[in-house]
Scaffold this motif. Sequence first.
Motif, PDB file in Angstrom:
ATOM      1  N   PRO A  22       0.831  -1.193   0.000  1.00 54.83           N
ATOM      2  CA  PRO A  22       0.000   0.000   0.000  1.00 54.83           C
ATOM      3  C   PRO A  22       0.875   1.256   0.000  1.00 54.83           C
ATOM      4  N   LEU A  23       0.440   2.271  -0.723  1.00 54.76           N
ATOM      5  CA  LEU A  23       1.190   3.523  -0.770  1.00 54.76           C
ATOM      6  C   LEU A  23       1.052   4.277   0.549  1.00 54.76           C
ATOM      7  N   HIS A  24       2.155   4.867   0.970  1.00 50.65           N
ATOM      8  CA  HIS A  24       2.161   5.702   2.160  1.00 50.65           C
ATOM      9  C   HIS A  24       1.297   6.936   1.896  1.00 50.65           C
ATOM     10  N   THR A  54      -0.409  12.830  -0.693  1.00 47.66           N
ATOM     11  CA  THR A  54      -0.248  14.260  -0.444  1.00 47.66           C
ATOM     12  C   THR A  54       0.661  14.884  -1.494  1.00 47.66           C
ATOM     13  N   TYR A  55       1.748  14.207  -1.832  1.00 46.90           N
ATOM     14  CA  TYR A  55       2.659  14.669  -2.881  1.00 46.90           C
ATOM     15  C   TYR A  55       1.908  14.864  -4.197  1.00 46.90           C
ATOM     16  N   ASP A 107      11.033   9.344  -0.136  1.00 50.11           N
ATOM     17  CA  ASP A 107      11.150   8.558   1.087  1.00 50.11           C
ATOM     18  C   ASP A 107      10.236   7.344   1.080  1.00 50.11           C
ATOM     19  N   ASN A 108       9.297   7.293   0.134  1.00 51.28           N
ATOM     20  CA  ASN A 108       8.279   6.248   0.153  1.00 51.28           C
ATOM     21  C   ASN A 108       8.122   5.472  -1.145  1.00 51.28           C
ATOM     22  N   MET A 109       8.933   5.814  -2.158  1.00 51.78           N
ATOM     23  CA  MET A 109       8.802   5.139  -3.447  1.00 51.78           C
ATOM     24  C   MET A 109      10.143   5.185  -4.174  1.00 51.78           C
ATOM     25  N   GLU A 110      10.601   4.028  -4.631  1.00 55.53           N
ATOM     26  CA  GLU A 110      11.829   3.992  -5.417  1.00 55.53           C
ATOM     27  C   GLU A 110      11.562   4.485  -6.827  1.00 55.53           C
TER      28      GLU A 110
END
Length: 115
Positions: free
Chosen positions: A14-16, A21-22, A84-87
């Motif tokens: 699941p996506l953070h 928000t980004y 910080d949450n996705m490569e």
Amino acid sequence: MTAYALAHLHPQPPLHDDVFTYIERIQDTLDPFGGRFLVHATDAVVIEGPFEGGYVLIEFPDMDKAQAWYDSDAYQAILPMRTDNMEGTAVLLQGVPPNYDAAATGRAMRAAQNA
């Protein structure tokens, strides 16, 4: 000459919440620099080779505007929400002029390689 920001991203569900928000805030960072999405979260039709992840393509009026957007305080403030949450990998690319001739480029590349 038109320039582009291209990102090849690898979201893992699941996506953070910060990723959402980004996405919700990025357009406001693009507007002052004339940036607009050409590709964003679309389904790909894979016609050759492996395909992992997704692509984002943003158009800018020129490379100076693309670089200024990326370096802007507004974009830098939200960038960690994604990184910080996705490569992924992101690049800025210079477009080609309206009269671009791929054949001439090919000939020049061949000549340079054979020199």
